[in-house]
Design a protein around this motif. Structure first.
Motif, mmCIF file in Angstrom:
data_model
loop_
_atom_site.group_PDB
_atom_site.id
_atom_site.type_symbol
_atom_site.label_atom_id
_atom_site.label_comp_id
_atom_site.label_asym_id
_atom_site.label_seq_id
_atom_site.Cartn_x
_atom_site.Cartn_y
_atom_site.Cartn_z
ATOM 1 N N PRO A 108 52.312 67.582 -65.359
ATOM 2 C CA PRO A 108 52.350 68.256 -64.055
ATOM 3 C C PRO A 108 52.800 67.281 -62.969
ATOM 4 O O PRO A 108 52.349 66.142 -62.927
ATOM 5 C CB PRO A 108 50.893 68.697 -63.840
ATOM 6 N N LYS A 109 53.697 67.731 -62.108
ATOM 7 C CA LYS A 109 54.192 66.826 -61.083
ATOM 8 C C LYS A 109 54.619 67.582 -59.843
ATOM 9 O O LYS A 109 54.824 68.802 -59.862
ATOM 10 C CB LYS A 109 55.358 65.977 -61.604
ATOM 11 N N GLU A 134 59.731 72.866 -66.844
ATOM 12 C CA GLU A 134 58.437 72.263 -66.526
ATOM 13 C C GLU A 134 57.570 73.283 -65.777
ATOM 14 O O GLU A 134 57.604 73.352 -64.546
ATOM 15 C CB GLU A 134 58.626 71.009 -65.670
ATOM 16 N N ASP A 136 54.584 73.438 -64.887
ATOM 17 C CA ASP A 136 53.546 72.962 -63.964
ATOM 18 C C ASP A 136 54.110 72.070 -62.857
ATOM 19 O O ASP A 136 53.353 71.361 -62.183
ATOM 20 C CB ASP A 136 52.455 72.204 -64.738
ATOM 21 N N THR A 137 55.425 72.094 -62.675
ATOM 22 C CA THR A 137 56.046 71.262 -61.641
ATOM 23 C C THR A 137 56.289 72.065 -60.376
ATOM 24 O O THR A 137 56.815 73.182 -60.430
ATOM 25 C CB THR A 137 57.374 70.672 -62.138
ATOM 26 N N LYS A 138 55.892 71.477 -59.243
ATOM 27 C CA LYS A 138 56.186 72.038 -57.928
ATOM 28 C C LYS A 138 57.398 71.292 -57.381
ATOM 29 O O LYS A 138 57.434 70.062 -57.370
ATOM 30 C CB LYS A 138 54.996 71.849 -56.999
ATOM 31 N N ARG A 167 56.442 77.935 -56.646
ATOM 32 C CA ARG A 167 56.728 76.606 -57.176
ATOM 33 C C ARG A 167 57.912 75.929 -56.506
ATOM 34 O O ARG A 167 58.184 74.757 -56.784
ATOM 35 C CB ARG A 167 56.982 76.687 -58.691
ATOM 36 N N LYS A 202 48.584 65.142 -59.221
ATOM 37 C CA LYS A 202 49.790 65.256 -60.019
ATOM 38 C C LYS A 202 50.667 64.023 -59.841
ATOM 39 O O LYS A 202 50.574 63.318 -58.837
ATOM 40 C CB LYS A 202 50.594 66.503 -59.609
#
Length: 347
Positions: A108-109, A134, A136-138, A167, A202
């Motif tokens: 996650p990042k 990805e 879980d990436t914002k 996101r 993150k």
């Protein structure tokens, strides 16, 4: 070399075009988001290479594409804009570039992308890759332009924003804005945005692409905030044709000597005489040595070499760190020997 056929030419705002390709032989090695593609042209026996960033993403179901800005005095950009058609075949080299983004689905990042003008091109590729690969990436894109009408990928980015509203945040910065506090990126603006979206739980990754002064502003502000330099990745947006023209007007170098250099490449040693007005790469190519190169402007990593003896002077370097230079690394495309007895090995 590989052969690509142009499948589509898309007119974009602000004198840009996006060119999509089909790999004729289906043997082009996989590329990474953020990398660039080098096009190779032959003009009556004179080979000319130009590198353009991928605007496509390797994880999205879309053809490979680059985006090219028209430069008034640009030999290749004018050719691509005005004398190139769908169905034409172009020779290309394998993808390269230090801005390469390798997605990590299990990490996650928060991904910060700072772009100015056409510098958004490789970051658009990274943005799409992160959102798709990805979960879980914002992604936070900070994007500076003169106006919405002159904004490259304006419609495409709005579509991605609508598709990933939770996101993807895009900070649109227009210099024609009546709100002077947000019309241009500045130190306080950067700090506020990063503090607003950074998540201490993150990993944080940062990518920059734009003119040198723009990236210096971003980089020095981020370093001051405590982000380590190794987490800040950058690629300078520039026009190779304009760089060459600018060089013609520079004053002659004070040192006009010719120096002897031993160039080591692929197990062979070559004795070269390098005049003051040519680089090691220039002379090597004149001697028909098939040296690796792409931009010829100190902007990519293709020609990284190691100085084993003597010393060289680089006229430009946007790739190597100070530590690497101190340890003898150089870019032979901008390197001039400053003494006899220089020994350089191409890595």
């Amino acid at each position: 070399m590989h052969k690509f056929q142009i499948s589509q030419i898309i007119r974009q705002p602000n004198d840009n075009i996006t060119i999509t390709f089909e790999d004729i032989n289906k043997d082009f090695p996989p590329y990474l988001a953020g990398q660039f593609l080098t096009l190779v042209f032959d003009f009556n026996g004179r080979q000319v290479r130009r590198s353009y960033s991928f605007s496509s993403s390797p994880v999205v179901d879309e053809p490979m594409a680059i985006t090219v800005k028209r430069v008034d005095n640009g030999e290749i950009s004018r050719l691509l804009h005005h004398r190139t058609s769908v169905g034409d075949t172009i020779e290309v080299m394998a993808a390269q570039g230090l801005l390469a983004y390798k997605p990590q689905a299990d990490v996650p990042k928060t991904l910060f992308l700072f772009a100015a003008g056409v510098g958004v091109t490789p970051l658009f590729s990274i943005l799409k890759t992160a959102l798709v690969a990805e979960p879980d990436t914002k992604v936070v894109l900070v994007y500076s332009n003169g106006s919405s009408e002159r904004t490259l990928f304006w419609n495409e980015l709005r579509e991605w924003q609508a598709k990933y509203p939770d996101r993807l945040h895009i900070e649109w910065i227009f210099s024609n804005s009546k709100n002077l506090l947000t019309a241009r990126l500045n130190r306080e603006y950067i700090i506020r945005l990063v503090q607003q979206f950074d998540d201490p739980l993150k990993k944080t990754a940062i990518y920059l692409c734009g003119p040198v002064f723009y990236m210096d502003l971003c980089r020095f502000t981020l370093l001051g905030m405590g982000f380590p330099d190794e987490d800040i990745h950058k690629e300078t947006f520039f026009f190779p044709e304009e760089e060459a023209d600018d060089d013609e007007h520079e004053e002659e170098e004070a040192d006009t000597n010719t120096y002897q250099v031993v160039l080591k490449f692929q197990g062979q040693s070559y004795d070269l005489a390098i005049p003051y007005n040519k680089t090691i790469l220039d002379v090597g190519l004149e001697q028909k040595i098939k040296l690796p190169y792409s931009c010829k402007s100190g902007m990519c990593s293709t020609c990284i070499s190691q100085v084993h003896a003597g010393s060289v002077r680089m006229t430009y370097n946007e790739v190597l760190t100070d530590r690497e230079v101190d340890n003898g690394r150089c870019l032979i495309c901008t390197s001039h020997p400053v003494e006899d007895g220089v020994v350089v090995e191409v890595l």
